[in-house]
Design a protein around this motif. Structure first.
Motif, short mmCIF file in Angstrom:
data_model
loop_
_atom_site.label_atom_id
_atom_site.label_comp_id
_atom_site.label_asym_id
_atom_site.label_seq_id
_atom_site.Cartn_x
_atom_site.Cartn_y
_atom_site.Cartn_z
N ARG A 78 67.35 2.79 -69.73
CA ARG A 78 68.69 2.50 -69.21
C ARG A 78 69.71 3.10 -70.16
NH1 ARG A 78 73.17 -0.59 -69.48
NH2 ARG A 78 74.09 -1.28 -67.51
N PHE A 79 70.70 3.79 -69.59
CA PHE A 79 71.74 4.45 -70.38
C PHE A 79 73.09 3.87 -69.95
CE2 PHE A 79 68.23 7.32 -69.61
CZ PHE A 79 67.92 7.76 -70.88
N GLY A 80 73.93 3.51 -70.91
CA GLY A 80 75.26 2.98 -70.60
C GLY A 80 75.38 1.54 -71.05
N GLN A 81 76.62 1.10 -71.17
CA GLN A 81 76.83 -0.28 -71.61
C GLN A 81 76.96 -1.21 -70.42
OE1 GLN A 81 79.61 -0.80 -74.80
NE2 GLN A 81 78.80 0.90 -75.96
N ASN A 82 78.19 -1.53 -69.98
CA ASN A 82 78.36 -2.46 -68.87
C ASN A 82 77.95 -1.85 -67.54
OD1 ASN A 82 79.32 -4.43 -70.58
ND2 ASN A 82 81.42 -3.72 -70.42
N ILE A 83 78.24 -0.58 -67.35
CA ILE A 83 77.81 0.15 -66.16
C ILE A 83 76.88 1.25 -66.64
CG2 ILE A 83 78.51 1.59 -64.22
CD1 ILE A 83 81.20 0.12 -64.26
N GLY A 84 75.68 1.32 -66.07
CA GLY A 84 74.73 2.30 -66.56
C GLY A 84 73.79 2.79 -65.48
N GLY A 85 73.02 3.79 -65.85
CA GLY A 85 71.99 4.32 -64.98
C GLY A 85 70.63 4.08 -65.60
N PHE A 86 69.60 4.06 -64.75
CA PHE A 86 68.25 3.85 -65.27
C PHE A 86 67.25 4.74 -64.55
CE2 PHE A 86 68.77 0.79 -61.85
CZ PHE A 86 67.60 0.93 -61.12
N VAL A 87 66.13 5.01 -65.25
CA VAL A 87 65.00 5.76 -64.71
C VAL A 87 63.75 5.01 -65.13
CG1 VAL A 87 63.72 7.93 -64.80
CG2 VAL A 87 66.20 7.97 -64.91
N GLU A 88 62.81 4.80 -64.16
CA GLU A 88 61.58 4.07 -64.46
C GLU A 88 60.37 4.87 -63.95
OE1 GLU A 88 63.52 -0.40 -64.16
OE2 GLU A 88 62.45 0.41 -62.42
N ILE A 89 59.29 4.85 -64.74
CA ILE A 89 58.06 5.54 -64.39
C ILE A 89 56.95 4.49 -64.31
CG2 ILE A 89 56.38 7.27 -65.13
CD1 ILE A 89 58.76 8.46 -66.83
N GLY A 90 56.29 4.41 -63.16
CA GLY A 90 55.25 3.40 -62.99
C GLY A 90 54.50 3.58 -61.70
N TYR A 91 54.04 2.45 -61.13
CA TYR A 91 53.29 2.49 -59.88
C TYR A 91 53.45 1.17 -59.15
CZ TYR A 91 49.68 3.25 -56.44
OH TYR A 91 49.02 3.41 -55.25
N GLY A 92 53.62 1.24 -57.82
CA GLY A 92 53.70 0.03 -57.01
C GLY A 92 54.59 0.23 -55.80
N TYR A 93 55.19 -0.86 -55.33
CA TYR A 93 55.97 -0.81 -54.09
C TYR A 93 57.26 0.01 -54.23
CZ TYR A 93 59.17 -4.38 -55.87
OH TYR A 93 60.10 -5.07 -56.61
N LYS A 94 57.79 0.18 -55.44
CA LYS A 94 59.00 0.99 -55.63
C LYS A 94 58.67 2.47 -55.70
CE LYS A 94 61.63 -2.45 -58.20
NZ LYS A 94 62.22 -2.76 -59.51
N GLY A 95 57.56 2.80 -56.34
CA GLY A 95 57.17 4.20 -56.44
C GLY A 95 56.78 4.61 -57.85
N VAL A 96 56.30 5.83 -57.94
CA VAL A 96 55.90 6.41 -59.22
C VAL A 96 57.14 6.70 -60.07
CG1 VAL A 96 54.83 8.44 -60.27
CG2 VAL A 96 53.77 7.35 -58.29
N LEU A 97 58.22 7.08 -59.41
CA LEU A 97 59.48 7.34 -60.10
C LEU A 97 60.59 6.64 -59.33
CD1 LEU A 97 61.13 8.98 -62.23
CD2 LEU A 97 61.35 10.75 -60.50
N ASN A 98 61.35 5.80 -60.03
CA ASN A 98 62.52 5.19 -59.39
C ASN A 98 63.69 5.22 -60.34
OD1 ASN A 98 62.70 2.15 -60.46
ND2 ASN A 98 60.55 2.63 -60.16
N PHE A 99 64.88 5.23 -59.76
CA PHE A 99 66.10 5.40 -60.54
C PHE A 99 67.25 4.72 -59.81
CE2 PHE A 99 65.13 9.05 -57.92
CZ PHE A 99 66.28 9.19 -57.15
N GLY A 100 68.34 4.47 -60.55
CA GLY A 100 69.48 3.82 -59.91
C GLY A 100 70.57 3.49 -60.89
N LEU A 101 71.42 2.55 -60.48
CA LEU A 101 72.57 2.11 -61.25
C LEU A 101 72.47 0.61 -61.51
CD1 LEU A 101 75.39 3.99 -59.31
CD2 LEU A 101 74.39 4.63 -61.52
N SER A 102 73.05 0.16 -62.61
CA SER A 102 73.10 -1.27 -62.89
C SER A 102 74.46 -1.62 -63.51
CB SER A 102 71.97 -1.69 -63.81
OG SER A 102 72.22 -1.30 -65.14
N VAL A 103 74.86 -2.86 -63.26
CA VAL A 103 76.13 -3.39 -63.78
C VAL A 103 75.81 -4.69 -64.49
CG1 VAL A 103 78.43 -4.22 -63.21
CG2 VAL A 103 77.42 -2.35 -61.89
N LYS A 104 76.19 -4.77 -65.76
CA LYS A 104 76.03 -6.02 -66.52
C LYS A 104 77.31 -6.86 -66.38
CE LYS A 104 72.80 -4.26 -69.96
NZ LYS A 104 72.55 -3.99 -71.38
N LEU A 105 77.11 -8.13 -66.10
CA LEU A 105 78.24 -9.04 -65.88
C LEU A 105 78.28 -10.12 -66.94
CD1 LEU A 105 77.67 -9.47 -62.08
CD2 LEU A 105 79.28 -7.92 -63.16
#
Length: 194
Positions: A167-194
């Protein structure tokens, strides 16, 4: 003038103190590719084609990928617990030799609990692993060229294991994940910390 300056200093101190506090809540929105369901459909289709020596086959046409929304609660600095809701669609074509018999649409709705374990937890960068377990509602809709439509529903065990997440960024950031399952081998998106 002194009151105005004192007020501005006080406001900036309150603002700094607010942003210095640890954020306990996080909202995530993401997209994943090459999920377990997609790989399973492709593998089953290949097995049916081989078992029937090519007389019957189901051909993967396209899919939506996995869209998901989630909530995370930062229990400690390195452990985050949460919940995700996800959706995926897969479209296939059913054939008998060279004749198209119909179309098959599959939809998967997932609800899962998850936990993130951070290895590195800096204000603007986190590296972590994730384990998610939950329930998948799978719905299949068969539309033949001739005859009546058919549908089926089934409940499935859902999982996602991410070996590495960034995850990159402080309160608002982007993320990239590598794994396996219902989301996929590669998933990515945005997150907001409150």
């Amino acid at each position: 003038m002194k009151k105005l300056i004192s007020g501005l200093v006080l406001l900036s101190l309150i603002h700094s103190a607010t942003f210095a506090q640890n954020k306990k809540h996080e909202i995530v929105a993401g997209y994943g590719i090459v999920s377990h369901q997609t790989l399973k459909e492709i593998t089953v289709n290949l097995a049916v084609t081989l078992a029937t020596v090519g007389y019957v086959n189901t051909i993967y046409q396209n899919g939506s990928g996995t869209f998901y929304l989630g909530y995370r609660y930062h229990l400690t600095k390195g452990i985050h617990l949460g919940i995700d809701a996800a959706y995926q669609r897969i479209n296939e074509e059913v054939n008998n030799q060279d004749e198209v018999l119909g179309n098959l649409k599959r939809e998967y709705f997932t609800l899962s609990a998850n936990s993130n374990f951070s290895y590195i937890n800096k204000p603007a960068f986190q590296m972590y692993s994730t384990l998610s377990l939950g329930y998948i509602q799978g719905n299949g809709y068969y539309t033949p060229i001739e005859g009546e439509k058919d549908s089926e529903s089934t409940g499935l065990f859902g999982f996602q294991v991410n070996a590495l997440g960034f995850r990159f960024g402080q309160n608002i950031g982007g993320f990239v994940e590598i794994g396996y399952g219902y989301k996929g081998v590669l998933n990515f998106g945005l997150s907001v910390k409150l």
